[in-house]
Design a protein around this motif. Sequence first.
Motif, PDB file in Angstrom:
ATOM      1  N   ASN A  39       0.850  -1.190   0.000  1.00 64.51           N
ATOM      2  CA  ASN A  39       0.000   0.000   0.000  1.00 64.51           C
ATOM      3  C   ASN A  39       0.893   1.250   0.000  1.00 64.51           C
ATOM      4  OD1 ASN A  39      -1.565   2.233   0.777  1.00 64.51           O
ATOM      5  ND2 ASN A  39      -3.045   0.926   1.827  1.00 64.51           N
ATOM      6  N   ARG A  40       0.996   1.864  -1.173  1.00 65.49           N
ATOM      7  CA  ARG A  40       1.893   3.024  -1.335  1.00 65.49           C
ATOM      8  C   ARG A  40       1.446   4.221  -0.499  1.00 65.49           C
ATOM      9  NH1 ARG A  40       6.566   1.422  -4.015  1.00 65.49           N
ATOM     10  NH2 ARG A  40       6.184   0.850  -6.184  1.00 65.49           N
ATOM     11  N   VAL A  41       0.151   4.400  -0.374  1.00 63.83           N
ATOM     12  CA  VAL A  41      -0.365   5.530   0.421  1.00 63.83           C
ATOM     13  C   VAL A  41       0.108   5.373   1.867  1.00 63.83           C
ATOM     14  CG1 VAL A  41      -2.434   6.690   1.277  1.00 63.83           C
ATOM     15  CG2 VAL A  41      -2.376   5.817  -1.071  1.00 63.83           C
ATOM     16  N   ALA A  42      -0.029   4.142   2.385  1.00 67.10           N
ATOM     17  CA  ALA A  42       0.389   3.881   3.769  1.00 67.10           C
ATOM     18  C   ALA A  42       1.901   4.059   3.915  1.00 67.10           C
ATOM     19  CB  ALA A  42      -0.024   2.469   4.169  1.00 67.10           C
ATOM     20  N   GLN A  43       2.652   3.559   2.937  1.00 68.24           N
ATOM     21  CA  GLN A  43       4.114   3.666   3.015  1.00 68.24           C
ATOM     22  C   GLN A  43       4.564   5.129   3.020  1.00 68.24           C
ATOM     23  OE1 GLN A  43       5.455   1.368  -0.356  1.00 68.24           O
ATOM     24  NE2 GLN A  43       4.594  -0.523   0.451  1.00 68.24           N
ATOM     25  N   LYS A  44       3.883   5.945   2.198  1.00 64.24           N
ATOM     26  CA  LYS A  44       4.252   7.358   2.100  1.00 64.24           C
ATOM     27  C   LYS A  44       3.977   8.078   3.426  1.00 64.24           C
ATOM     28  CE  LYS A  44       3.496  11.047  -1.043  1.00 64.24           C
ATOM     29  NZ  LYS A  44       2.496  11.689  -1.870  1.00 64.24           N
ATOM     30  N   LEU A  45       2.842   7.754   3.989  1.00 71.91           N
ATOM     31  CA  LEU A  45       2.448   8.348   5.273  1.00 71.91           C
ATOM     32  C   LEU A  45       3.464   7.993   6.368  1.00 71.91           C
ATOM     33  CD1 LEU A  45      -0.105   9.856   6.265  1.00 71.91           C
ATOM     34  CD2 LEU A  45      -1.025   7.653   6.936  1.00 71.91           C
ATOM     35  N   VAL A  46       3.832   6.724   6.399  1.00 71.90           N
ATOM     36  CA  VAL A  46       4.783   6.240   7.399  1.00 71.90           C
ATOM     37  C   VAL A  46       6.152   6.904   7.194  1.00 71.90           C
ATOM     38  CG1 VAL A  46       6.110   4.188   8.026  1.00 71.90           C
ATOM     39  CG2 VAL A  46       3.613   4.072   7.929  1.00 71.90           C
ATOM     40  N   ASP A  47       6.582   7.037   5.936  1.00 69.53           N
ATOM     41  CA  ASP A  47       7.866   7.679   5.639  1.00 69.53           C
ATOM     42  C   ASP A  47       7.874   9.147   6.034  1.00 69.53           C
ATOM     43  OD1 ASP A  47       8.819   5.332   4.673  1.00 69.53           O
ATOM     44  OD2 ASP A  47       8.593   5.833   2.549  1.00 69.53           O
ATOM     45  N   GLN A  48       6.699   9.774   5.945  1.00 65.57           N
ATOM     46  CA  GLN A  48       6.609  11.194   6.298  1.00 65.57           C
ATOM     47  C   GLN A  48       6.702  11.397   7.815  1.00 65.57           C
ATOM     48  OE1 GLN A  48       2.930  13.072   4.985  1.00 65.57           O
ATOM     49  NE2 GLN A  48       3.285  14.857   6.307  1.00 65.57           N
ATOM     50  N   VAL A  49       6.060  10.519   8.560  1.00 70.44           N
ATOM     51  CA  VAL A  49       5.908  10.777  10.005  1.00 70.44           C
ATOM     52  C   VAL A  49       6.997  10.101  10.843  1.00 70.44           C
ATOM     53  CG1 VAL A  49       4.310  10.569  11.959  1.00 70.44           C
ATOM     54  CG2 VAL A  49       3.419  11.060   9.685  1.00 70.44           C
ATOM     55  N   PHE A  50       7.553   8.989  10.349  1.00 68.61           N
ATOM     56  CA  PHE A  50       8.534   8.234  11.133  1.00 68.61           C
ATOM     57  C   PHE A  50       9.913   8.249  10.477  1.00 68.61           C
ATOM     58  CE2 PHE A  50       4.788   5.209  12.226  1.00 68.61           C
ATOM     59  CZ  PHE A  50       4.348   6.070  13.212  1.00 68.61           C
ATOM     60  N   VAL A  51      10.916   8.000  11.295  1.00 71.94           N
ATOM     61  CA  VAL A  51      12.252   7.671  10.785  1.00 71.94           C
ATOM     62  C   VAL A  51      12.595   6.269  11.279  1.00 71.94           C
ATOM     63  CG1 VAL A  51      13.208   9.987  10.523  1.00 71.94           C
ATOM     64  CG2 VAL A  51      13.254   8.884  12.765  1.00 71.94           C
ATOM     65  N   VAL A  52      13.362   5.543  10.475  1.00 74.47           N
ATOM     66  CA  VAL A  52      13.747   4.179  10.841  1.00 74.47           C
ATOM     67  C   VAL A  52      15.006   4.240  11.705  1.00 74.47           C
ATOM     68  CG1 VAL A  52      14.508   1.951   9.946  1.00 74.47           C
ATOM     69  CG2 VAL A  52      12.689   3.200   8.783  1.00 74.47           C
ATOM     70  N   VAL A  53      14.963   3.522  12.813  1.00 77.17           N
ATOM     71  CA  VAL A  53      16.060   3.562  13.789  1.00 77.17           C
ATOM     72  C   VAL A  53      16.403   2.144  14.269  1.00 77.17           C
ATOM     73  CG1 VAL A  53      15.486   5.869  14.641  1.00 77.17           C
ATOM     74  CG2 VAL A  53      14.414   3.869  15.694  1.00 77.17           C
ATOM     75  N   ASP A  54      17.565   2.009  14.890  1.00 77.11           N
ATOM     76  CA  ASP A  54      17.900   0.755  15.567  1.00 77.11           C
ATOM     77  C   ASP A  54      16.908   0.591  16.734  1.00 77.11           C
ATOM     78  OD1 ASP A  54      19.979   0.831  13.826  1.00 77.11           O
ATOM     79  OD2 ASP A  54      21.526   1.232  15.327  1.00 77.11           O
ATOM     80  N   ALA A  55      16.469  -0.624  16.994  1.00 74.58           N
ATOM     81  CA  ALA A  55      15.462  -0.793  18.045  1.00 74.58           C
ATOM     82  C   ALA A  55      15.732  -2.039  18.882  1.00 74.58           C
ATOM     83  CB  ALA A  55      14.068  -0.880  17.434  1.00 74.58           C
TER      84      ALA A  55
END
Lengths: 373, 90
Positions: A254-270
């Motif tokens: 789902n590209r819409v969901a992926q775009k939203l997630v990319d806008q609001v979050f950053v990927v980090v070590d967890a």
Amino acid sequence: MNSGIPALRAELDERCERIGRRVTFMEVCGTHTMSVFRSGIRAMLPKNLRLVSGPGCPVCVTPRGYIDAACDIAGRDGVMAATFGDMMRVPGRSGSLETLRSAGARIRVVSSARAALQLAREHPGCDVVFLAVGFETTAPGTAASVLEADRDGVDNFSVLMSQKLIVPAMLALLETADPQAPELDGFLCPGHVSVIIGADAYKPIVQRHAKPCVVAGFEPEQILRGLAHLAGQVAAGAAALENVYSGVVSLQGNRVAQKLVDQVFVVVDAAWRQLGVIPLSGQLLAPPYRRFDATRRFAVAISEDDDDPECRCGYVIQGKVEPRECPRFGAECTPDSPVGPCMVSSEGTCAAWYKYGRNLPDPSARGTQEVGL
Amino acid sequence: MCLAVPGRILERGGEDAVVDLLGNRLKISTVLTPEAKEGDWVLIHAGFAITQIDESDALETWEYLREVYGSSPAGAVAPDSEDAMTGEGP
């Protein structure tokens, strides 16, 4: 609807026989875990096929330090915590959210990040904190709620992030040097996570590690089909990415969901429960949205290495041991009185084994039993 | 938390929709499926439609859920109703 099951079983049996050795597949989805038991699939697996549960239950992979941070915040004056129900009974260092609620803390169970945001709108005098746990399926909802809070100026809303990414965890399981880790022959990939990330997301597993990956739905026939495809690949010496849930899962997701997630979050070590820190396996709020980060608002740190050394949930979620191999399983750790998260969550491997799997053959016989060839 | 359930869109307004989820009316967000229209089937996860799906796939899943959860499967998969977006359940 179950008409295909006998044929798929026969196919799976034949392929496992052709493989001619013990073969281990891992599922990484709490819904798969439950469905495999509930439907009786586990009892009908070929003798040389071992199906293990991986780190697919969101509550189970959340480290204890997170529970403690959540309890710390939820216990403060003027705070209302909003959480998925499965989190309520997970024990922290000093009690659970449930015990805290019994003592008077304002903690609400919600089934959506948006419901938490709605609570914030309805209680302007309260700081509402949403406990954002889960994998790629819950991340877009968390992201959308933060965006909505930003747009509408809902300043009494924040999120305590523990969003996790499944593919980095699967890679970490393959790349571990731990001799106890199971030798995996392939992955049954989660259906609904894949709706968001797309089947192509598993390509690195196939390309880097030559492990078959098959995306499957959660109904018994769909799971059996997934296992039959995995076994077919192993029998043929192949390692490919297959999607047997193509009516629902696309290659790109789902590209819409992926775009939203990319806008609001950053990927980090967890940090994952008892797995330690896995590189680039989690998400935090991106700089423009950090004012909604509960760790900042309440000046709380989430400890990374605070898991109970006596609890074997970390072994269970890596497929290293079956729940019945944990000395606490069914004795001091039961669904009524859980010690670890795998027994708490309705999707937890231990809860599933407790409810459905206690009468299956003894795992201690596994090393010596005859392989059914 | 991994399970998504099919529902049919009954009403749409802005980024919200009311869906029929196994006979229950549930208010959801369609922000992740902007193209979904009234009458379309969507998979719903944690209050959000995450993709559109075919009616035949949706009905097959409903049938399975009814088998597994009995006569009132909606309570098992969607503790919130339209009127009670929050609550003490599940």
